[in-house]
Design a protein around this motif. Structure first.
Motif, PDB file in Angstrom:
ATOM      1  N   ASP A   1      72.981   2.962  16.911  1.00  0.00           N
ATOM      2  CA  ASP A   1      72.985   4.285  17.536  1.00  0.00           C
ATOM      3  C   ASP A   1      71.755   5.101  17.176  1.00  0.00           C
ATOM      4  OD1 ASP A   1      75.416   3.739  18.704  1.00  0.00           O
ATOM      5  OD2 ASP A   1      76.587   4.641  17.080  1.00  0.00           O
ATOM      6  N   ASP A   2      70.928   4.604  16.271  1.00  0.00           N
ATOM      7  CA  ASP A   2      69.753   5.346  15.809  1.00  0.00           C
ATOM      8  C   ASP A   2      68.518   4.961  16.622  1.00  0.00           C
ATOM      9  OD1 ASP A   2      71.183   6.625  13.745  1.00  0.00           O
ATOM     10  OD2 ASP A   2      70.939   4.868  12.465  1.00  0.00           O
ATOM     11  N   VAL A   3      67.602   5.926  16.743  1.00  0.00           N
ATOM     12  CA  VAL A   3      66.329   5.676  17.431  1.00  0.00           C
ATOM     13  C   VAL A   3      65.194   5.926  16.437  1.00  0.00           C
ATOM     14  CG1 VAL A   3      64.805   6.364  19.306  1.00  0.00           C
ATOM     15  CG2 VAL A   3      67.274   6.354  19.662  1.00  0.00           C
ATOM     16  N   TYR A   4      64.317   4.955  16.292  1.00  0.00           N
ATOM     17  CA  TYR A   4      63.143   5.043  15.438  1.00  0.00           C
ATOM     18  C   TYR A   4      61.923   5.035  16.346  1.00  0.00           C
ATOM     19  CZ  TYR A   4      66.579   3.705  11.941  1.00  0.00           C
ATOM     20  OH  TYR A   4      67.687   3.676  11.150  1.00  0.00           O
ATOM     21  N   HIS A   5      60.762   5.387  15.796  1.00  0.00           N
ATOM     22  CA  HIS A   5      59.538   5.430  16.594  1.00  0.00           C
ATOM     23  C   HIS A   5      58.427   4.688  15.868  1.00  0.00           C
ATOM     24  CE1 HIS A   5      61.106   8.401  19.448  1.00  0.00           C
ATOM     25  NE2 HIS A   5      61.765   8.854  18.403  1.00  0.00           N
ATOM     26  N   VAL A   6      57.598   3.995  16.656  1.00  0.00           N
ATOM     27  CA  VAL A   6      56.424   3.307  16.120  1.00  0.00           C
ATOM     28  C   VAL A   6      55.195   4.056  16.631  1.00  0.00           C
ATOM     29  CG1 VAL A   6      55.119   1.164  16.039  1.00  0.00           C
ATOM     30  CG2 VAL A   6      57.617   1.091  16.081  1.00  0.00           C
ATOM     31  N   PHE A   7      54.395   4.548  15.686  1.00  0.00           N
ATOM     32  CA  PHE A   7      53.156   5.270  15.998  1.00  0.00           C
ATOM     33  C   PHE A   7      51.979   4.506  15.416  1.00  0.00           C
ATOM     34  CE2 PHE A   7      56.219   8.733  16.168  1.00  0.00           C
ATOM     35  CZ  PHE A   7      55.753   9.517  17.206  1.00  0.00           C
ATOM     36  N   ARG A   8      50.807   4.718  15.973  1.00  0.00           N
ATOM     37  CA  ARG A   8      49.580   4.227  15.338  1.00  0.00           C
ATOM     38  C   ARG A   8      49.252   5.178  14.188  1.00  0.00           C
ATOM     39  NH1 ARG A   8      46.757   0.236  17.545  1.00  0.00           N
ATOM     40  NH2 ARG A   8      47.231  -0.377  19.675  1.00  0.00           N
ATOM     41  N   ASP A   9      48.613   4.663  13.167  1.00  0.00           N
ATOM     42  CA  ASP A   9      48.242   5.471  12.002  1.00  0.00           C
ATOM     43  C   ASP A   9      47.409   6.681  12.428  1.00  0.00           C
ATOM     44  OD1 ASP A   9      48.071   5.988   9.175  1.00  0.00           O
ATOM     45  OD2 ASP A   9      46.049   5.160   9.194  1.00  0.00           O
ATOM     46  N   SER A  10      46.539   6.509  13.417  1.00  0.00           N
ATOM     47  CA  SER A  10      45.666   7.596  13.860  1.00  0.00           C
ATOM     48  C   SER A  10      46.425   8.683  14.634  1.00  0.00           C
ATOM     49  CB  SER A  10      44.535   7.037  14.741  1.00  0.00           C
ATOM     50  OG  SER A  10      45.082   6.400  15.885  1.00  0.00           O
ATOM     51  N   GLU A  11      47.638   8.398  15.111  1.00  0.00           N
ATOM     52  CA  GLU A  11      48.427   9.390  15.844  1.00  0.00           C
ATOM     53  C   GLU A  11      49.180  10.339  14.910  1.00  0.00           C
ATOM     54  OE1 GLU A  11      49.568   7.008  19.917  1.00  0.00           O
ATOM     55  OE2 GLU A  11      50.826   6.677  18.159  1.00  0.00           O
ATOM     56  N   ILE A  12      49.333   9.956  13.659  1.00  0.00           N
ATOM     57  CA  ILE A  12      50.051  10.795  12.698  1.00  0.00           C
ATOM     58  C   ILE A  12      49.181  12.000  12.377  1.00  0.00           C
ATOM     59  CG2 ILE A  12      51.023  10.891  10.374  1.00  0.00           C
ATOM     60  CD1 ILE A  12      51.683   7.896  10.727  1.00  0.00           C
ATOM     61  N   ILE A  13      49.781  13.186  12.492  1.00  0.00           N
ATOM     62  CA  ILE A  13      49.008  14.426  12.363  1.00  0.00           C
ATOM     63  C   ILE A  13      48.682  14.740  10.913  1.00  0.00           C
ATOM     64  CG2 ILE A  13      49.071  16.908  12.796  1.00  0.00           C
ATOM     65  CD1 ILE A  13      50.949  16.208  15.183  1.00  0.00           C
ATOM     66  N   ALA A  14      49.676  14.638  10.027  1.00  0.00           N
ATOM     67  CA  ALA A  14      49.454  14.999   8.620  1.00  0.00           C
ATOM     68  C   ALA A  14      50.524  14.398   7.727  1.00  0.00           C
ATOM     69  CB  ALA A  14      49.460  16.529   8.466  1.00  0.00           C
ATOM     70  N   LYS A  15      50.190  14.276   6.454  1.00  0.00           N
ATOM     71  CA  LYS A  15      51.147  13.893   5.423  1.00  0.00           C
ATOM     72  C   LYS A  15      51.680  15.179   4.814  1.00  0.00           C
ATOM     73  CE  LYS A  15      49.542  11.102   2.113  1.00  0.00           C
ATOM     74  NZ  LYS A  15      49.201   9.932   1.297  1.00  0.00           N
ATOM     75  N   ILE A  16      52.980  15.217   4.505  1.00  0.00           N
ATOM     76  CA  ILE A  16      53.574  16.403   3.891  1.00  0.00           C
ATOM     77  C   ILE A  16      53.788  16.113   2.413  1.00  0.00           C
ATOM     78  CG2 ILE A  16      55.553  17.961   3.895  1.00  0.00           C
ATOM     79  CD1 ILE A  16      55.969  17.160   6.866  1.00  0.00           C
ATOM     80  N   ASN A  17      53.059  16.815   1.558  1.00  0.00           N
ATOM     81  CA  ASN A  17      53.208  16.666   0.107  1.00  0.00           C
ATOM     82  C   ASN A  17      54.039  17.812  -0.428  1.00  0.00           C
ATOM     83  OD1 ASN A  17      51.594  14.355  -0.068  1.00  0.00           O
ATOM     84  ND2 ASN A  17      49.739  15.562  -0.235  1.00  0.00           N
ATOM     85  N   GLU A  18      54.885  17.514  -1.361  1.00  0.00           N
ATOM     86  CA  GLU A  18      55.717  18.574  -1.967  1.00  0.00           C
ATOM     87  C   GLU A  18      55.416  18.706  -3.425  1.00  0.00           C
ATOM     88  OE1 GLU A  18      59.875  18.719  -0.802  1.00  0.00           O
ATOM     89  OE2 GLU A  18      59.389  17.200   0.669  1.00  0.00           O
TER      90      GLU A  18
END
Length: 103
Positions: A86-103
């Motif tokens: 029932d879950d949907v996952y997504h495959v993106f290219r590394d260059s399509e990722i906008i930013a990493k979120i650091n905490e």
């Protein structure tokens, strides 16, 4: 949309990244439950798997910008959806990722 039996059987190739979108809270800060239709997906996701990286012109692998377990900011549209149960996952290219979120 592709259908797969187990998310663990998905292994991204080259510079692709498997991401699970984060859903917004179904409850307000004061404890009111929201209907499912009003809960939207955020542009945030968790990296579940990362490919080995794209090959450069010299034949060497280029390093990936993210790694498994990272929280990332992703575009609202794009990526290739993959259904697992029932879950949907997504495959993106590394260059399509906008930013990493650091905490």
């Amino acid at each position: 949309m592709s259908t797969v039996r187990s998310v663990k059987s998905l292994i991204p190739l080259l510079d692709r990244v498997l991401i699970q979108r984060v859903k917004s809270e179904a409850k307000t800060a004061s404890g009111i439950l929201l209907p499912e239709s009003s809960v939207k997906e955020l542009n945030e996701g968790k990296v579940l798997a990362v490919g080995p990286g794209q090959l450069g012109k010299d034949g060497q692998r280029l390093p990936m910008g993210v790694q498994k377990g990272d929280r990332v900011l992703i575009p609202s549209y794009g990526g290739s959806p993959v259904e697992v149960g029932d879950d949907v996952y997504h495959v993106f290219r590394d260059s399509e990722i906008i930013a990493k979120i650091n905490e």
